[in-house]
Design a protein around this motif. Structure first.
Motif, PDB file in Angstrom:
ATOM      1  N   GLN A   1      50.084  43.946 -13.890  1.00  0.00           N
ATOM      2  CA  GLN A   1      51.457  44.151 -14.361  1.00  0.00           C
ATOM      3  C   GLN A   1      52.175  42.801 -14.392  1.00  0.00           C
ATOM      4  O   GLN A   1      52.160  42.054 -13.419  1.00  0.00           O
ATOM      5  CB  GLN A   1      52.209  45.119 -13.456  1.00  0.00           C
ATOM      6  CG  GLN A   1      53.650  45.367 -13.862  1.00  0.00           C
ATOM      7  CD  GLN A   1      53.756  46.069 -15.205  1.00  0.00           C
ATOM      8  OE1 GLN A   1      53.123  47.092 -15.430  1.00  0.00           O
ATOM      9  NE2 GLN A   1      54.557  45.512 -16.104  1.00  0.00           N
ATOM     10  N   ILE A   2      52.823  42.530 -15.549  1.00  0.00           N
ATOM     11  CA  ILE A   2      53.622  41.321 -15.722  1.00  0.00           C
ATOM     12  C   ILE A   2      55.096  41.687 -15.639  1.00  0.00           C
ATOM     13  O   ILE A   2      55.513  42.774 -16.073  1.00  0.00           O
ATOM     14  CB  ILE A   2      53.313  40.650 -17.085  1.00  0.00           C
ATOM     15  CG1 ILE A   2      51.811  40.388 -17.235  1.00  0.00           C
ATOM     16  CG2 ILE A   2      54.081  39.347 -17.247  1.00  0.00           C
ATOM     17  CD1 ILE A   2      51.233  39.433 -16.247  1.00  0.00           C
ATOM     18  N   ASP A   3      55.904  40.786 -15.085  1.00  0.00           N
ATOM     19  CA  ASP A   3      57.337  41.041 -14.980  1.00  0.00           C
ATOM     20  C   ASP A   3      57.954  41.097 -16.381  1.00  0.00           C
ATOM     21  O   ASP A   3      57.916  40.119 -17.136  1.00  0.00           O
ATOM     22  CB  ASP A   3      57.985  39.923 -14.168  1.00  0.00           C
ATOM     23  CG  ASP A   3      59.456  40.198 -13.890  1.00  0.00           C
ATOM     24  OD1 ASP A   3      59.916  41.319 -14.192  1.00  0.00           O
ATOM     25  OD2 ASP A   3      60.151  39.287 -13.385  1.00  0.00           O
ATOM     26  N   VAL A   4      58.536  42.247 -16.750  1.00  0.00           N
ATOM     27  CA  VAL A   4      59.053  42.464 -18.106  1.00  0.00           C
ATOM     28  C   VAL A   4      60.573  42.593 -18.114  1.00  0.00           C
ATOM     29  O   VAL A   4      61.154  43.004 -19.127  1.00  0.00           O
ATOM     30  CB  VAL A   4      58.424  43.738 -18.720  1.00  0.00           C
ATOM     31  CG1 VAL A   4      56.938  43.549 -18.930  1.00  0.00           C
ATOM     32  CG2 VAL A   4      58.714  44.952 -17.859  1.00  0.00           C
ATOM     33  N   ARG A   5      61.262  42.241 -17.061  1.00  0.00           N
ATOM     34  CA  ARG A   5      62.718  42.379 -17.039  1.00  0.00           C
ATOM     35  C   ARG A   5      63.400  41.506 -18.081  1.00  0.00           C
ATOM     36  O   ARG A   5      64.405  41.938 -18.696  1.00  0.00           O
ATOM     37  CB  ARG A   5      63.243  42.060 -15.642  1.00  0.00           C
ATOM     38  CG  ARG A   5      62.890  43.129 -14.612  1.00  0.00           C
ATOM     39  CD  ARG A   5      63.359  42.741 -13.223  1.00  0.00           C
ATOM     40  NE  ARG A   5      62.638  41.546 -12.752  1.00  0.00           N
ATOM     41  CZ  ARG A   5      62.884  40.971 -11.572  1.00  0.00           C
ATOM     42  NH1 ARG A   5      63.815  41.478 -10.763  1.00  0.00           N
ATOM     43  NH2 ARG A   5      62.198  39.911 -11.201  1.00  0.00           N
TER      44      ARG A   5
END
Length: 458
Positions: free
Chosen positions: A131-135
């Motif tokens: 999971q990559i930070d998508v914020r």
């Protein structure tokens, strides 16, 4: 000299003469002994040698057990030419190659916030990996959605103005130019709304890229980056997924046998392939030929072939070196001989054929397929012929041999026995034969014992 001296003068004078007279006598004795020994050597020893050689040659002729130089027949092992099927096998070096090897990389940049796999784990297509930070992409999505709402409102207002201008134009209240300008304004707002929608879709796609899943079923390798690191889009590798079920083996064969393989494939045949380990002794897996490459390597004169294997037991590992054997065809009802019996020399390809007189003859042959243990003989031998497989190093054409380990006819079954003699005759005939041997072929110097044995019988 004094007459009372114990030494006589005459004795003192005669003693040296006597000693000098004995010398010629001893010389004559020695010469006589030498002459007698020479006469005995010339008279007896040559006859004795010739007699011994004559007896030895006679014994060799009677027993058939002596050869040239006084040596016995060569001991050999034999095998019988048999009828059977011989598979046509083509061997080549191969490498285990997965059908899919995927290096997992992120399509968006951001911090790696979660690792969802365990090293060495078997995953299926769609399983969560990272999971990559998508914020940041979620914030951009909200911004583009607001722009879309604003542009949609402007588009709606422009469409209403265009409707009014069209009504006034029909009433000749405004010019046609104003109507066309308003229509262009509507098209402009429609383009802006479409652009806003595309930006929204792009951010939604980036958000979905933040969740990384397995593209194929396979086994994940070692992790290439740890959680918390910043990942750059399309440049940072996370892990490698390798498909193992099924798996393929790519091996090479000489171009000379390509036509034979292609003929079988065009006929619709399914060609089995077996792979062995590096030592070529242990069979690892069995599969079928899948395809042949579309060109020949001009540097090596070989062509690549791919075979597929289920690999349910995971015995085939990616990049493993193997020996592949392709079963192309089967020769039916062929004459088979052990490969050890086939020799090559001045006559070409030949074998030592065992004749009925325990002699061998050189037999030129023509051979076909071979699997390393058996060889197909296409010409020169018939089923049932006996050939030498062991002890061929000192044989020559017509040599006398002695078969060891039993003859084929005795190994196949006992010979039919002759009619049994009546009671009382079974032991009399051997006794008579033994008596004849003792009387007629008694070695020289052996004393007869027959009379003594008869005298002891009551």
């Amino acid at each position: 000299m004094n007459e009372l001296s114990p030494i006589r003068t005459d004795d003192a004078v005669e003693s040296p003469r006597r000693r000098r007279g004995r010398g010629p006598l001893w010389l004559l004795v020695l010469l006589a002994l030498a002459a007698g020994g020479y006469w005995a050597y010339r008279t007896y020893l040559p006859d004795g040698f010739r007699k011994a050689e004559t007896q030895q040659a006679g014994t060799g002729r009677r027993g058939g057990r002596r050869g040239a130089g006084g040596e016995g027949p060569q001991a050999v092992g034999i095998a019988t030419v048999q009828k059977g099927d011989m598979p046509v096998v083509l061997s080549g070096l191969g490498t285990v190659t997965p059908l899919a090897t995927v290096t997992i990389r992120s399509q968006v940049s951001g911090y790696l916030t979660q690792i969802g796999f365990r090293e060495g784990q078997t995953v299926k297509a769609g399983d969560f990996l990272a999971q990559i930070d998508v914020r940041p992409y979620e914030a951009l999505l909200a911004q583009y959605q607001g722009q879309l709402l604003r542009d949609q409102a402007l588009l709606q207002n422009a469409r209403l103005d265009l409707a009014r201008y069209q009504t006034l134009n029909r009433q000749d209240s405004i010019s046609k130019q104003n109507v066309d300008t308003q229509a262009a304004t509507v098209k402009q707002y429609e383009g802006i709304v479409a652009s806003d929608q595309a930006q929204i879709d792009q951010q939604k796609l980036n958000i979905s890229y933040g969740r990384i899943t397995a593209p194929v079923e396979g086994r994940v390798g070692l992790r290439q980056i740890d959680q918390g690191n910043y990942v750059t889009a399309a440049s940072t590798g996370i892990v490698v997924v390798t498909q193992l079920h099924p798996i393929s083996v790519i091996f090479t064969l000489p171009e000379t046998v390509l036509s034979r393989v292609m003929d079988r494939l065009r006929a619709g045949a399914t060609l089995p392939v077996r792979v062995f380990d590096r030592s070529d002794t242990t069979e690892i897996a069995r599969g079928n030929l899948d395809t042949v490459d579309n060109q020949i390597d001009v540097t090596t004169g070989t062509v690549k072939l791919r075979a597929l294997f289920p690999n349910k037991d995971d015995r085939l590992f990616p990049n493993q070196f193997v020996n592949a054997r392709l079963d192309v065809d089967t020769v039916r009802d062929a004459a088979l001989v052990p490969a050890a019996a086939v020799l090559r020399g001045t006559p070409g390809t030949y074998v030592y054929l065992l004749t009925g007189e325990d002699k061998v003859a050189v037999r030129p042959i023509e051979i076909g397929e071979s699997d390393g243990v058996r060889t197909v003989v296409t010409k020169g031998l018939a089923v049932g012929d006996r050939v030498v497989v062991d002890g061929t190093d000192r044989l020559k054409d017509g040599a006398q041999v002695r078969v060891t380990g039993g003859r084929p006819e005795t190994a196949a079954g006992p010979k039919p026995e002759a009619a049994k003699p009546a009671d009382g005759e079974g032991t009399a005939a051997p006794a008579r034969q033994e008596g004849q041997r003792q009387e007629g072929q008694r070695p020289e110097g052996e004393r007869p014992h027959r009379r003594r044995q008869q005298s002891q019988n009551p």
